[in-house]
Design an enzyme around this catalytic site. Sequence first.
Site, PDB file in Angstrom:
ATOM      1  N   ASP A 273       0.867  -1.172   0.000  1.00  0.00           N
ATOM      2  CA  ASP A 273       0.000   0.000   0.000  1.00  0.00           C
ATOM      3  C   ASP A 273       0.916   1.238   0.000  1.00  0.00           C
ATOM      4  OD1 ASP A 273      -2.131   1.698   0.048  1.00  0.00           O
ATOM      5  OD2 ASP A 273      -3.121   0.790   1.776  1.00  0.00           O
TER       6      ASP A 273
HETATM    7  C1  BGC Z   1      -4.963   3.392   0.015  1.00  0.00           C
HETATM    8  C2  BGC Z   1      -5.139   2.396  -1.119  1.00  0.00           C
HETATM    9  C3  BGC Z   1      -5.008   3.107  -2.446  1.00  0.00           C
HETATM   10  C4  BGC Z   1      -3.684   3.815  -2.474  1.00  0.00           C
HETATM   11  C5  BGC Z   1      -3.447   4.555  -3.768  1.00  0.00           C
HETATM   12  C6  BGC Z   1      -3.729   4.233  -0.128  1.00  0.00           C
HETATM   13  O1  BGC Z   1      -3.736   5.285   0.781  1.00  0.00           O
HETATM   14  O2  BGC Z   1      -4.940   2.703   1.238  1.00  0.00           O
HETATM   15  O3  BGC Z   1      -6.372   1.759  -1.025  1.00  0.00           O
HETATM   16  O4  BGC Z   1      -5.135   2.182  -3.482  1.00  0.00           O
HETATM   17  O5  BGC Z   1      -3.629   4.765  -1.432  1.00  0.00           O
HETATM   18  O6  BGC Z   1      -4.242   5.669  -3.865  1.00  0.00           O
END
Ligand code: BGC
Length: 748
Positions: A273
Amino acid sequence: MKRFCIILVAALFVQAYLPVRAQSLPKIGTSSIEEVVSAMTLHEKASFLVGVVSYGKNADGTTRKAVPGAAGGSVEIPRLGIPFTYYPDGPQGVRISPTRKGTDKTFYFTAFPIATMMAATWNADLSGEVGEAMGNEALEYGNDILLAPAINIHRNPLCGRNFEYYSEDPFLAGKMAAAMIRGVQSNGVGTSLKHFAVNSQETFRRENDARVGQRALREIYLKGFEIAVKEGKPWTIMSAYNQINGTTASENWALLTGILRNEWGFDGFVMTDWTEFTRNTAAQIKAGNEQLMPGLTKQVEQIEKAVADGDLTMADVDLAVTRMLRVLVKSPSFRGYKYSDTPDLAAHAAIARRAADEGIVLLKNEGGLLPLRDTHKKVALFGFGSYKIYQGGTGSGNVNTTGIVNIDTALKEAGFELQEDLAATYDGVRIDFKIGEKLAKLRAADCDLAIFTIRRSAGEFVDRREIKGDFYLTDNETASLKNVTEAFHAAGKKVIVLLNTGGVIETASWKDWADAIVLPWQPGVEAGHAVVDVLTGRCNPSGKLPMTWPVAYNDIPSSKNFPSNFEGNSWRKGPVRDAFDPNKRNEGYTEYEEGIWVGYRHFSTFGVPVSFPFGYGLSYTTFDYSKPVVKAGKKGTFTASVTVTNTGKAAGKEVVELFVTAPKGTMEKPARELKGFAKTRVLAPGESQTVTISFDTYGLASFDETLNAWVTDKGEYTANFCASVDDVRASAPFKVKKAAVNKLTVTL
Ligand code: BGC
């Protein structure tokens, strides 16, 4: 002469071999992946494992060329024919920037219903159709991997991101996600199933240690992922930020290799993530986390250093690069797909409307008030949400959609007359205000009907709170609803409450006041149309709740172990984040003390009263269930079937929920667990359909921590065909003749 011959042979050799090698550098598309990897320098390999830095810049400082707003991607290596790839969010639609510098052209996309609402359709085929449309938009806007679906469990209704997740039940979540993955990927673009795993709260989600027992992990928090991985075959997985029992998910070999690859057969790649916090880079790659997102220059250096120091071998790095390339060669960018930038948004809006129609849940319909037969009525439309609906939640799961249809617009389109002074009262007002007795009486006198929308939004970074204005109605909302219902009832008129919310709110204290309660969730771009479809009966509601609506917050088993009233944003730099304490309960760590007793497993087993049970939802018709049968097939398979007959006056669909009761064995088990579901086609009054649901002994197993094994007890089971977890309509016994034990080697 001899010398000449030697020189000639040598020259021929050089010409024949060396230049060829130098000239024909392996290239993606014409050479094997192994050849390409062996031609990469360590720096190229390290850069490839590190994503793009903050929305458009690569780790080496270069700028990506296309798809502004895509959250990430992989870097290009032109000399080896490796192009950039693009990964946009998210679960509700393709999140990219809708406008771009230097062009008037727009790049809007469709907001489909939120994942929770998709789960409320209990229609996996529809989830697949939505996925197919979303995947098409990803493809036609030049993307490669959609950062969706998200499948974390609704452990507690106050998790800020529940709207992006499907359900409190892993089986329902897993099936809906698998179908969505297949739909998206049918376009030749990938998915990233997230957030693996046990990411159940927003408060300090990057730091939090989720302390969970092995049984709850396997049965509740990993089960949905297991189903989605095995049945959906996502190209990629996104590892979660949090720790699980002391080890960060992205550094967790047991999770990413032991379970995901070795047990479940996952053959894609894992990306982290998105965070600016670095973890132990070498440990991440060794654990089986190939790509580091969003990517930081220092991570490239860390990989190079880890190889120099012997913390990573070149073989570790090569394996990670190879795994990424094996997936990415299938992507549109690698295939050189010529995207149009003009997906068919009108066609997709129609799919979004159908999905929203099927996900709306009718919670109450006193005296058959709905559907509204006379669409020429004058309506008093209360609540901000009636004029400006929340089509989705906030954060990375929010989408830049256009043309959201509001409820007031859709009602007018359908022929209703709206009380205009009320519309003016709400126009532009941002603060919560009270509808006084006097105003309520005036509107009760000059309108035929009241519609009162309660609106809630939540999202990434902060959890919801157990406070008025969030889980509870505000004082003004309570007073307004009371005044409106009293005034309208005194005038012999009715009140419909609409719940425009991504998740659970408290309903027990006020639900008796309303004549009808309709739950349109956060329904995406076609919001108002879908609401009016249901109000008028153009669509007979067939949605059912994918989570329990409790009477009181404290009835929820995790309420003691959740940051229910945490104030501030623990994500953002500042004093809240600085005050992080790893030893603080529910912040530094969270005890999943309730074990497997999440949602209905708790409420139905221990007889705790609820406001609305899991699986609940009314229809404008009635259904009869008959001829329940379970037949044993080969190799531990079973087929359960039941005949559903429409016994009412309106055509409609019914969701059949198969909950299984296990015989008494060594482990304590929920009274009923969801093991299958099916949705009928639209049945005309009097029409019947026999639905069949397959399952097997592995699906019936519970996880025995002492053996570290999935165990299916032998004995007599009951298949309950239900209209909600507490509404068993027909049942049939079946026998498991031989116990099955599936021993595992990995624990988390
Ligand atoms: C989130 C993800 C997301 C990623 C990209 C993160 O903060 O937890 O779900 O895909 O950002 O935007």
